[in-house]
Design a protein around this motif. Structure first.
Motif, short mmCIF file in Angstrom:
data_model
loop_
_atom_site.label_atom_id
_atom_site.label_comp_id
_atom_site.label_asym_id
_atom_site.label_seq_id
_atom_site.Cartn_x
_atom_site.Cartn_y
_atom_site.Cartn_z
N UNK A 17 14.98 -18.41 11.68
CA UNK A 17 14.51 -19.52 10.29
C UNK A 17 13.19 -18.44 9.51
N UNK A 18 13.43 -16.92 9.65
CA UNK A 18 13.19 -16.27 9.33
C UNK A 18 13.95 -15.32 7.67
N UNK A 19 13.07 -15.02 7.19
CA UNK A 19 13.81 -13.95 6.05
C UNK A 19 14.65 -13.29 6.44
N UNK A 20 15.59 -12.12 6.27
CA UNK A 20 16.70 -11.27 6.61
C UNK A 20 15.22 -9.61 6.78
N UNK A 21 14.26 -9.72 5.30
CA UNK A 21 13.92 -8.81 5.07
C UNK A 21 12.68 -8.77 5.73
N UNK A 22 12.24 -10.02 5.97
CA UNK A 22 10.99 -9.80 6.87
C UNK A 22 11.10 -9.22 8.53
N UNK A 23 12.22 -9.55 9.14
CA UNK A 23 13.00 -8.82 10.02
C UNK A 23 12.91 -7.83 10.00
N UNK A 24 13.45 -7.00 9.07
CA UNK A 24 13.63 -5.16 9.00
C UNK A 24 12.47 -5.07 8.49
N UNK A 25 11.32 -5.80 8.03
CA UNK A 25 10.14 -5.07 7.34
C UNK A 25 8.83 -5.08 8.43
N UNK A 30 7.73 -3.47 15.38
CA UNK A 30 6.94 -3.56 16.32
C UNK A 30 7.47 -4.39 16.85
N UNK A 31 7.44 -6.11 17.37
CA UNK A 31 7.80 -6.45 18.19
C UNK A 31 8.96 -6.80 18.42
N UNK A 32 9.80 -6.25 17.83
CA UNK A 32 11.19 -5.80 18.70
C UNK A 32 11.91 -4.65 18.17
N UNK A 33 11.63 -3.83 19.59
CA UNK A 33 11.83 -2.78 19.83
C UNK A 33 12.69 -2.36 20.32
N UNK A 34 13.80 -1.21 19.69
CA UNK A 34 14.81 -0.64 19.39
C UNK A 34 15.19 -0.27 21.35
N UNK A 35 16.35 -0.58 21.80
CA UNK A 35 16.40 -0.72 23.63
C UNK A 35 16.35 -1.86 24.15
N UNK A 36 15.35 -2.91 23.43
CA UNK A 36 15.13 -3.78 24.07
C UNK A 36 15.68 -4.70 23.53
N UNK A 37 15.61 -5.20 22.71
CA UNK A 37 15.34 -6.40 21.26
C UNK A 37 16.75 -6.07 20.57
N UNK A 38 16.81 -4.22 20.17
CA UNK A 38 18.07 -4.13 19.42
C UNK A 38 19.18 -2.96 19.75
N UNK A 39 19.67 -2.92 19.49
CA UNK A 39 21.13 -1.56 19.42
C UNK A 39 21.20 -0.93 18.36
N UNK A 40 21.65 0.59 18.24
CA UNK A 40 23.03 0.65 16.89
C UNK A 40 23.84 2.16 18.09
N UNK A 41 24.80 0.70 17.97
CA UNK A 41 26.28 1.02 18.47
C UNK A 41 26.86 1.86 18.18
N UNK A 45 23.78 3.36 12.01
CA UNK A 45 23.22 3.21 11.58
C UNK A 45 23.18 1.53 11.69
N UNK A 46 23.96 0.43 11.55
CA UNK A 46 24.04 -0.84 11.74
C UNK A 46 23.60 -1.32 13.28
N UNK A 47 22.45 -2.22 13.04
CA UNK A 47 21.65 -2.50 13.69
C UNK A 47 22.34 -4.01 14.11
N UNK A 48 22.29 -4.36 16.11
CA UNK A 48 22.57 -5.77 16.59
C UNK A 48 21.67 -6.16 17.17
N UNK A 49 21.09 -7.23 17.55
CA UNK A 49 19.89 -7.88 17.83
C UNK A 49 20.96 -8.10 19.02
N UNK A 50 19.75 -8.28 20.37
CA UNK A 50 19.70 -8.92 21.60
C UNK A 50 19.35 -10.30 22.02
#
Length: 79
Positions: A17-25, A30-41, A45-50
């Motif tokens: 229940x957050x705005x997608x822009x808030x997640x991206x910006x 900051x709290x969602x870290x690449x390799x831990x909370x998201x990956x770029x398959x 450029x596409x991001x998938x959240x874990x």
């Protein structure tokens, strides 16, 4: 091997229940870290959240836990 749940930014936004822009910006890198909370398959450029990692860590950075700085290894530095 457990099955991972991958979410797009919009799917994650609906779940937490957050705005997608808030997640991206504000949350990504900051709290969602690449390799831990998201990956770029496939290095794209596409991001998938874990979801499993996000669900595990969602309360970790709460105000109730005091001032913390997220670290790249998934830990936190308490301030």
């Amino acid at each position: 091997m457990s099955e991972q749940t991958y979410l797009t930014t919009d799917e994650l936004a609906a779940r937490i229940e957050y705005d997608a822009r808030t997640i991206r910006d504000r949350l990504k890198d900051s709290v969602l870290l690449e390799g831990i909370h998201y990956i770029r398959p496939f290095g794209g450029r596409k991001i998938l959240y874990l979801w499993d990692a996000i669900e595990r860590d969602i309360g970790r950075y709460s105000k109730d836990n005091g001032f913390v700085v997220p670290m790249a290894n998934g830990g936190v530095c308490n301030g």
